[in-house]
Design an enzyme around this catalytic site. Structure first.
Site, PDB file in Angstrom:
ATOM      1  N   GLU A  62       0.764  -1.253  -0.086  1.00 57.47           N
ATOM      2  CA  GLU A  62       0.151   0.196   0.032  1.00 57.47           C
ATOM      3  C   GLU A  62       0.944   1.233  -0.143  1.00 57.47           C
ATOM      4  O   GLU A  62       0.721   2.351  -0.685  1.00 57.47           O
ATOM      5  CB  GLU A  62      -0.802  -0.071   1.338  1.00 57.47           C
ATOM      6  CG  GLU A  62      -2.080   0.914   1.139  1.00 57.47           C
ATOM      7  CD  GLU A  62      -2.920   1.088   2.300  1.00 57.47           C
ATOM      8  OE1 GLU A  62      -2.572   0.505   3.434  1.00 57.47           O
ATOM      9  OE2 GLU A  62      -3.812   1.851   2.405  1.00 57.47           O
ATOM     10  N   ASP A  63       1.856   1.429   0.716  1.00 58.73           N
ATOM     11  CA  ASP A  63       2.757   2.309   0.823  1.00 58.73           C
ATOM     12  C   ASP A  63       3.834   2.520  -0.445  1.00 58.73           C
ATOM     13  O   ASP A  63       4.693   3.333  -0.290  1.00 58.73           O
ATOM     14  CB  ASP A  63       3.288   2.556   2.327  1.00 58.73           C
ATOM     15  CG  ASP A  63       2.503   2.575   3.458  1.00 58.73           C
ATOM     16  OD1 ASP A  63       1.347   3.134   3.009  1.00 58.73           O
ATOM     17  OD2 ASP A  63       2.928   2.147   4.413  1.00 58.73           O
TER      18      ASP A  63
END
Ligand code: MN
Length: 530
Positions: free
Chosen positions: A75-76
């Site tokens: 996600e990051d």
């Protein structure tokens, strides 16, 4: 920073392969997050490492622990999905993907949607391990909430209290449930939280010495009865649940007897009842306060004997009696059933029958939770009056799952039977609409209002214009564009999935109902044969 040795140290009966897998994920995640920091200014990696340790403590398998280490890495934007799949396999990627997906649903604080959102999260997490990683993630985030900017704190705390703690509760994870509640409570209502803390502190000081005496007295009585395998401890009521009880009892502390409870943990079910006998012989029980949750487990699978007795040393005291196994299940819930090594131990100790019945009650409760009034429908045949809005397919599912032998089987069954039949989508305002699988934007429009369906001009899914035959997926945000001059077309009848939409379209187009036996007629003829 949690060292990898601490995580591995929590893993029970881990094979060398398991350990190597977790070590690899640890190093991988550490590198991936190397340049990021938390709100506190600490390295970001402390978060996934702490999440993994929580999962290890809960007895989860190596894949889930590794997923905990990597749950924020994709996600990051630190690493690609392909890379995760190549290095750690499909199963792990599936869990990480699921956790990422769950993170996109934010609770908007309207109480009436709490249940819908809980259902949505359960539905989205088709592998139960996704929810468990998400809960561990939230647990660590709550421990560091004071570093989060103030305007976000309130929302996160409320979401924890109203969404995640109830999910932990439904999964039988009692320890995590009360930990989440007590972390969130002071952020949601600081005054009430400090009041509850005050009450608990006063009561603790009052009873601590007395309880220790009661503990000793019961201990020697049990030894006299020949019970040698037991232990006792004192458990304090959680602040949030104390607050709830204070509200119910109009802040009358003298009516609350379980702020401190004495817990007696023995080795067999028989010993539980022997212990109960010993306790009642020593102290007079309060009438109406005895509860046999062993014979009648709570909906989330919780088992114990509860009794409230009058002691000379500590006044009125609640006593909880359970086996080691019930104790573990009460703390870790479904997580304790997930680890099959633990399961092996449980079978040895309890025998197959007990094990099976525990699973049945646990699994049944899941379905019941989805629709709280389902119980009535499932037990009283034909008596559905007053219990509206329970779709028959759900009642059938509940009955079908009452004798499931294992939680894994059950979760898979749920996935196939329930979640593949339903899809949960959002309106732009965040309301959850529950539709049959393979529903389209047309079904969605009619589910909201017939006028919206009749004047459907276009539809957006997650902000992008889509065609009317687009199949909606779980968690998607659907926006309907309305225009007065827009009207249904006969083509829509081939696309729609719900009979509601089909009925409205036919009516608007002036078409008659088709000459097919309706499900209603079929059912009545079936009943008359009986
Ligand atoms: Mn996280």
């Amino acid at each position: 920073m949690t060292p990898v040795k601490e995580i591995i140290g929590e893993m029970t009966d881990a094979s060398p392969e398991d350990i190597a897998f977790v070590e690899k994920a640890y190093e991988f995640s550490k590198k991936a997050h190397a340049t990021q920091t938390r709100y506190s200014g600490e390295p970001y990696f402390i978060h996934p490492a702490a999440t993994a340790k929580i999962l290890a403590e809960y007895g989860m398998d190596a894949t889930t622990i590794a997923a905990g280490l990597l749950h924020d890495a994709i996600e990051d934007g630190c690493i690609s999905r392909d890379e995760v799949e190549k290095e750690f396999g499909k199963e792990l990627l599936f869990i990480v993907d699921g956790v990422t997906k769950l993170g996109t649903h934010k609770y908007r604080g309207a109480e009436r949607h709490a249940e819908s959102l809980r259902r949505l999260l359960v539905a989205t997490a088709s592998d139960i391990r996704v929810l468990i990683v998400k809960l561990a993630d939230r647990f660590h985030n709550m421990q560091t909430l004071e570093h989060v900017p103030e305007h976000k704190r309130q929302r996160i705390a409320l979401e924890t209290l109203e969404i995640y703690a109830p999910i932990a509760d439904r999964l039988g994870m009692g320890k995590l449930k009360s930990a989440l509640e007590d972390l969130a409570f002071p952020f949601v209502d600081p005054d009430a939280a400090s009041h509850a803390a005050e009450v608990r502190k006063l009561k603790t000081q009052e009873t601590e010495e007395g309880l220790t005496k009661v503990q000793k007295e019961i201990g020697s009585e049990l030894t006299k009865k020949g019970l040698t395998m037991f232990r006792t401890d004192i458990r304090m009521k959680g602040l949030w649940s104390l607050h709830q009880k204070l509200k119910r009892k109009r802040d009358d502390i003298t009516l609350i007897h379980d702020i401190a409870a004495l817990r007696i943990i023995v080795s067999t079910v028989e010993d539980c009842y022997v212990t109960l006998g010993a306790v009642h012989a020593l102290y007079k029980p309060l009438p109406g306060e005895f509860k046999d949750y062993i014979a009648f487990p709570k909906p989330n699978g919780y088992q114990s004997l509860h009794t409230t007795v009058v002691t000379p040393e500590a006044g009125i005291v609640e006593i909880q009696i359970r086996t080691e196994d019930m104790h573990r299940a009460a703390q870790f819930g479904i997580a304790s059933h997930m680890s099959y090594k633990q399961l092996g131990k449980g079978v040895e100790k309890l025998g197959k029958e007990t094990q099976k019945s525990r699973f049945s009650s646990l699994s049944f409760s899941w379905v019941r939770w989805l629709i709280p009034s389902l119980m009535k429908v499932a037990t009283k045949e034909g008596e559905t009056k007053g219990v509206t809005k329970v779709p028959p397919w759900l009642a059938e599912l509940a009955e079908a799952h009452t004798d499931v032998a294992g939680s894994k089987e059950f979760v898979e069954g749920l996935r196939e039977d329930f979640f593949s039949h339903r899809v949960f989508v959002f309106t732009p305002k965040g309301d959850v609409i529950d539709l049959p699988a393979a529903s389209t934007p047309i079904d969605f429009a009619y589910a909201i209002h017939s006028d919206l369906g009749d004047h459907l001009q276009g539809a957006k899914v997650n902000g992008k214009l889509v065609s009317f035959d687009t199949v909606l997926g779980n968690g998607e945000v659907v926006e309907i564009l309305r225009r007065d001059s827009a009207h249904p077309s006969t083509k829509w009848l081939d696309i729609v999935r719900t009979s509601l939409a089909r009925r409205h379209i036919r009516a608007t187009l002036g078409l008659t109902e088709p000459e097919k036996p309706t499900p209603k007629r079929r059912r009545s003829s079936h009943q008359s044969k009986k």
